[in-house]
Motif scaffolding. Sequence first.
Motif, PDB file in Angstrom:
ATOM      1  N   HIS A  55      37.898 -47.492 111.308  1.00 31.83           N
ATOM      2  CA  HIS A  55      39.050 -46.892 110.619  1.00 31.83           C
ATOM      3  C   HIS A  55      39.620 -47.907 109.643  1.00 31.83           C
ATOM      4  O   HIS A  55      39.946 -49.035 110.042  1.00 31.83           O
ATOM      5  N   LEU A  56      39.720 -47.490 108.387  1.00 38.04           N
ATOM      6  CA  LEU A  56      40.312 -48.363 107.378  1.00 38.04           C
ATOM      7  C   LEU A  56      41.818 -48.416 107.598  1.00 38.04           C
ATOM      8  O   LEU A  56      42.440 -47.408 107.955  1.00 38.04           O
ATOM      9  N   ALA A  57      42.408 -49.580 107.406  1.00 40.48           N
ATOM     10  CA  ALA A  57      43.856 -49.726 107.564  1.00 40.48           C
ATOM     11  C   ALA A  57      44.555 -48.863 106.518  1.00 40.48           C
ATOM     12  O   ALA A  57      44.240 -48.943 105.334  1.00 40.48           O
ATOM     13  N   PRO A  58      45.496 -48.003 106.964  1.00 41.51           N
ATOM     14  CA  PRO A  58      46.170 -47.121 106.009  1.00 41.51           C
ATOM     15  C   PRO A  58      47.084 -47.907 105.073  1.00 41.51           C
ATOM     16  O   PRO A  58      47.687 -48.899 105.456  1.00 41.51           O
ATOM     17  N   GLY A  59      47.152 -47.434 103.828  1.00 41.52           N
ATOM     18  CA  GLY A  59      48.035 -48.032 102.833  1.00 41.52           C
ATOM     19  C   GLY A  59      47.534 -49.333 102.237  1.00 41.52           C
ATOM     20  O   GLY A  59      48.299 -50.043 101.600  1.00 41.52           O
ATOM     21  N   THR A  60      46.290 -49.667 102.430  1.00 41.27           N
ATOM     22  CA  THR A  60      45.754 -50.905 101.867  1.00 41.27           C
ATOM     23  C   THR A  60      44.630 -50.601 100.896  1.00 41.27           C
ATOM     24  O   THR A  60      44.027 -49.536 100.947  1.00 41.27           O
ATOM     25  N   LYS A  61      44.380 -51.533 100.009  1.00 41.71           N
ATOM     26  CA  LYS A  61      43.269 -51.398  99.074  1.00 41.71           C
ATOM     27  C   LYS A  61      42.042 -52.032  99.705  1.00 41.71           C
ATOM     28  O   LYS A  61      42.099 -53.128 100.226  1.00 41.71           O
TER      29      LYS A  61
ATOM     30  N   SER B 181      27.916 -62.252 107.081  1.00 41.01           N
ATOM     31  CA  SER B 181      26.573 -61.686 107.224  1.00 41.01           C
ATOM     32  C   SER B 181      26.482 -60.663 108.346  1.00 41.01           C
ATOM     33  O   SER B 181      25.508 -59.930 108.424  1.00 41.01           O
ATOM     34  N   ASP B 182      27.491 -60.604 109.213  1.00 45.15           N
ATOM     35  CA  ASP B 182      27.451 -59.687 110.354  1.00 45.15           C
ATOM     36  C   ASP B 182      28.258 -58.419 110.135  1.00 45.15           C
ATOM     37  O   ASP B 182      28.409 -57.623 111.053  1.00 45.15           O
ATOM     38  N   VAL B 183      28.789 -58.210 108.928  1.00 44.05           N
ATOM     39  CA  VAL B 183      29.565 -57.008 108.637  1.00 44.05           C
ATOM     40  C   VAL B 183      28.621 -55.914 108.155  1.00 44.05           C
ATOM     41  O   VAL B 183      27.877 -56.101 107.192  1.00 44.05           O
ATOM     42  N   GLU B 184      28.653 -54.772 108.828  1.00 38.89           N
ATOM     43  CA  GLU B 184      27.838 -53.624 108.449  1.00 38.89           C
ATOM     44  C   GLU B 184      28.681 -52.705 107.569  1.00 38.89           C
ATOM     45  O   GLU B 184      29.891 -52.696 107.657  1.00 38.89           O
ATOM     46  N   GLY B 185      28.044 -51.896 106.768  1.00 37.14           N
ATOM     47  CA  GLY B 185      28.770 -50.914 105.972  1.00 37.14           C
ATOM     48  C   GLY B 185      29.053 -51.390 104.564  1.00 37.14           C
ATOM     49  O   GLY B 185      28.659 -52.473 104.158  1.00 37.14           O
ATOM     50  N   GLU B 186      29.804 -50.542 103.823  1.00 36.58           N
ATOM     51  CA  GLU B 186      29.996 -50.813 102.410  1.00 36.58           C
ATOM     52  C   GLU B 186      31.315 -51.477 102.068  1.00 36.58           C
ATOM     53  O   GLU B 186      31.523 -51.901 100.947  1.00 36.58           O
ATOM     54  N   TYR B 187      32.250 -51.597 103.018  1.00 33.53           N
ATOM     55  CA  TYR B 187      33.554 -52.151 102.718  1.00 33.53           C
ATOM     56  C   TYR B 187      33.739 -53.557 103.268  1.00 33.53           C
ATOM     57  O   TYR B 187      33.239 -53.900 104.336  1.00 33.53           O
ATOM     58  N   VAL B 188      34.503 -54.353 102.513  1.00 35.26           N
ATOM     59  CA  VAL B 188      34.901 -55.682 102.963  1.00 35.26           C
ATOM     60  C   VAL B 188      36.068 -55.482 103.921  1.00 35.26           C
ATOM     61  O   VAL B 188      37.028 -54.797 103.588  1.00 35.26           O
ATOM     62  N   PRO B 189      36.016 -56.055 105.128  1.00 35.78           N
ATOM     63  CA  PRO B 189      37.124 -55.855 106.063  1.00 35.78           C
ATOM     64  C   PRO B 189      38.410 -56.511 105.569  1.00 35.78           C
ATOM     65  O   PRO B 189      38.375 -57.566 104.939  1.00 35.78           O
ATOM     66  N   VAL B 190      39.542 -55.848 105.854  1.00 33.57           N
ATOM     67  CA  VAL B 190      40.853 -56.405 105.537  1.00 33.57           C
ATOM     68  C   VAL B 190      41.711 -56.360 106.792  1.00 33.57           C
ATOM     69  O   VAL B 190      41.359 -55.707 107.786  1.00 33.57           O
ATOM     70  N   GLU B 191      42.826 -57.033 106.748  1.00 36.04           N
ATOM     71  CA  GLU B 191      43.731 -57.087 107.892  1.00 36.04           C
ATOM     72  C   GLU B 191      44.152 -55.679 108.304  1.00 36.04           C
ATOM     73  O   GLU B 191      44.556 -54.864 107.477  1.00 36.04           O
ATOM     74  N   GLY B 192      44.010 -55.381 109.572  1.00 37.47           N
ATOM     75  CA  GLY B 192      44.426 -54.089 110.106  1.00 37.47           C
ATOM     76  C   GLY B 192      43.311 -53.078 110.276  1.00 37.47           C
ATOM     77  O   GLY B 192      43.523 -52.029 110.886  1.00 37.47           O
TER      78      GLY B 192
ATOM     79  N   VAL C  96      29.518 -52.727 123.491  1.00 35.47           N
ATOM     80  CA  VAL C  96      30.251 -52.605 122.240  1.00 35.47           C
ATOM     81  C   VAL C  96      31.742 -52.783 122.546  1.00 35.47           C
ATOM     82  O   VAL C  96      32.275 -52.168 123.457  1.00 35.47           O
ATOM     83  N   TYR C  97      32.395 -53.643 121.777  1.00 35.60           N
ATOM     84  CA  TYR C  97      33.821 -53.916 121.945  1.00 35.60           C
ATOM     85  C   TYR C  97      34.593 -53.335 120.774  1.00 35.60           C
ATOM     86  O   TYR C  97      34.033 -53.117 119.696  1.00 35.60           O
ATOM     87  N   LYS C  98      35.886 -53.126 120.981  1.00 35.52           N
ATOM     88  CA  LYS C  98      36.763 -52.643 119.911  1.00 35.52           C
ATOM     89  C   LYS C  98      37.798 -53.711 119.617  1.00 35.52           C
ATOM     90  O   LYS C  98      38.193 -54.475 120.502  1.00 35.52           O
ATOM     91  N   GLY C  99      38.240 -53.738 118.382  1.00 37.30           N
ATOM     92  CA  GLY C  99      39.256 -54.699 117.981  1.00 37.30           C
ATOM     93  C   GLY C  99      39.825 -54.363 116.626  1.00 37.30           C
ATOM     94  O   GLY C  99      39.495 -53.339 116.021  1.00 37.30           O
ATOM     95  N   VAL C 100      40.694 -55.246 116.158  1.00 34.45           N
ATOM     96  CA  VAL C 100      41.337 -55.085 114.852  1.00 34.45           C
ATOM     97  C   VAL C 100      41.089 -56.352 114.052  1.00 34.45           C
ATOM     98  O   VAL C 100      41.194 -57.469 114.577  1.00 34.45           O
ATOM     99  N   CYS C 101      40.770 -56.184 112.781  1.00 37.51           N
ATOM    100  CA  CYS C 101      40.528 -57.336 111.918  1.00 37.51           C
ATOM    101  C   CYS C 101      41.853 -58.069 111.715  1.00 37.51           C
ATOM    102  O   CYS C 101      42.815 -57.499 111.217  1.00 37.51           O
ATOM    103  N   LYS C 102      41.909 -59.315 112.127  1.00 36.02           N
ATOM    104  CA  LYS C 102      43.118 -60.122 111.982  1.00 36.02           C
ATOM    105  C   LYS C 102      43.205 -60.656 110.559  1.00 36.02           C
ATOM    106  O   LYS C 102      44.251 -60.625 109.928  1.00 36.02           O
ATOM    107  N   CYS C 103      42.097 -61.178 110.059  1.00 38.54           N
ATOM    108  CA  CYS C 103      42.035 -61.693 108.689  1.00 38.54           C
ATOM    109  C   CYS C 103      40.570 -61.807 108.287  1.00 38.54           C
ATOM    110  O   CYS C 103      39.694 -61.904 109.139  1.00 38.54           O
TER     111      CYS C 103
END
Length: 149
Positions: free
Chosen positions: A132-138, A95-106, A64-71
Amino acid sequence: MSSEPPPPAPAQPPTHQPSGGLLDTPRDTQRSPSPLRDNVVPSPLPTRRTRTFSATVRASQGPVYKGVCKCFCRSKGHGFITPADGGPDIFLHISDVEGEYVPVEGDEVTYKMCSIPPKNEKLQAVEVVITHLAPGTKHETWSGHVVSS
């Protein structure tokens, strides 16, 4: 011998006499029918549905790797992850995103990696989980509900 006149010759279209220039050559505007003309061409990238079973097993057994969503673009269905340990950005398919949220930058994410055929030179993130959801974003859920973090 009969004195009847010979039958008339069939009418032929006038022939084009080119003047010698490249622009004066006649073009054939009829195209051969393409079997894919009205069909959608399948994506060459392996999605969860089209990935082979063996590739899925290899990816799930990997680290398992860790990273940050660039876009990430929901309408296009893909984005990129910047690995926490450096290196080139990793491709992410919707199709490879798990969970209920759409990833956003950060967004901080964890993921596993799978190679992209046919040459298997590039990598794709699979089993992507937003940690972790990026703070201050919708953030938007897949159903369209918007939440602020």
